[in-house]
Design an enzyme around this catalytic site. Structure first.
Site, short mmCIF file in Angstrom:
data_model
loop_
_atom_site.label_atom_id
_atom_site.label_comp_id
_atom_site.label_asym_id
_atom_site.label_seq_id
_atom_site.Cartn_x
_atom_site.Cartn_y
_atom_site.Cartn_z
CG HIS A 1 44.01 41.54 39.12
ND1 HIS A 1 44.41 42.54 39.99
CD2 HIS A 1 45.14 40.91 38.73
CE1 HIS A 1 45.73 42.51 40.11
NE2 HIS A 1 46.20 41.52 39.37
CG HIS B 1 46.93 37.03 36.70
ND1 HIS B 1 47.61 37.88 35.85
CD2 HIS B 1 47.02 37.60 37.92
CE1 HIS B 1 48.10 38.90 36.53
NE2 HIS B 1 47.76 38.76 37.80
P1 5GP Z 1 49.35 41.64 39.47
O1 5GP Z 1 48.90 42.84 40.28
O2 5GP Z 1 48.47 40.46 39.65
O3 5GP Z 1 50.79 41.29 39.71
O4 5GP Z 1 49.30 41.98 37.95
C1 5GP Z 1 48.70 43.06 37.34
C2 5GP Z 1 48.60 42.70 35.88
O5 5GP Z 1 48.00 43.78 35.20
C3 5GP Z 1 49.95 42.44 35.19
O6 5GP Z 1 49.92 41.14 34.62
C4 5GP Z 1 50.04 43.53 34.14
O7 5GP Z 1 50.61 43.06 32.94
C5 5GP Z 1 48.60 43.94 33.95
N1 5GP Z 1 48.41 45.32 33.58
C6 5GP Z 1 49.03 46.41 34.09
N2 5GP Z 1 48.57 47.54 33.55
C7 5GP Z 1 47.61 47.17 32.66
C8 5GP Z 1 46.75 47.91 31.79
O8 5GP Z 1 46.77 49.14 31.70
N3 5GP Z 1 45.88 47.18 31.02
C9 5GP Z 1 45.84 45.83 31.08
N4 5GP Z 1 44.96 45.21 30.30
N5 5GP Z 1 46.63 45.10 31.90
C10 5GP Z 1 47.50 45.76 32.68
#
Ligand code: 5GP
Length: 141
Positions: free
Chosen positions: A105, A107
């Site tokens: 993903h 951001h």
């Molecule tokens: P990363 O893996 O890039 O550190 O971040 C994962 C992102 O997913 C985080 O910013 C977190 O807030 C978001 N996130 C985690 N669980 C969920 C979810 O169930 N729904 C949504 N929409 N975002 C999520």
């Protein structure tokens, strides 16, 4: 190169399957775009591929091109929709790098002059506030 395994039950896989709800902003054949549930700023958005790729190294170059084309197209519109001045594009690979969900993903984080980001994973946003932001963004897409 080391290839990370893909967990079919990770949280974004569940979002893709419709098992977990999301504030959807955009969808096409290859991509799903929705609001981050713990936004670092208003309008914090996640752009995910529909390929079962755990990270940047598990997607095809073609898939990556499509994913980034969506990021490029939507980021300025999201920035404008929330009245931001700049936009941060961020992407993590591996827990050591800060990745917490192992489905590729990107951001999109709108930034306003002089306004700090909230800390990572600080708190789940109020669903009504997320819905209002989603509405505002969808209106310009
Ligand atoms: P990363 O893996 O890039 O550190 O971040 C994962 C992102 O997913 C985080 O910013 C977190 O807030 C978001 N996130 C985690 N669980 C969920 C979810 O169930 N729904 C949504 N929409 N975002 C999520």
């Amino acid at each position: 190169m080391h290839m990370a395994a893909y967990d079919q039950d990770n949280i974004f896989a569940k979002v893709l399957k419709g098992e977990i709800p999301c504030h959807k902003l955009y969808e096409d054949e290859d991509t799903l775009v929705f609001l981050d549930i713990m936004p670092r700023t208003e309008g914090h958005t996640l752009v995910i591929t529909k390929e079962p790729a755990p990270d940047l190294f598990g997607i095809t170059p073609e898939g990556l091109g499509k994913l980034m084309a969506v990021v490029q197209k939507l980021a300025p519109k999201i920035k404008d929709a929330v009245g931001a001045d700049g936009v941060l594009i961020q992407q993590f690979n591996g827990a050591a790098a800060g990745q917490t969900v192992f489905h590729l993903h990107v951001h999109i984080v709108p930034r306003k002059d002089g306004e700090p980001m909230r800390p990572e994973g600080a708190k789940v946003a109020d669903p009504d506030a997320l819905a209002a932001t989603a509405e505002k963004i969808r209106a310009v897409l």
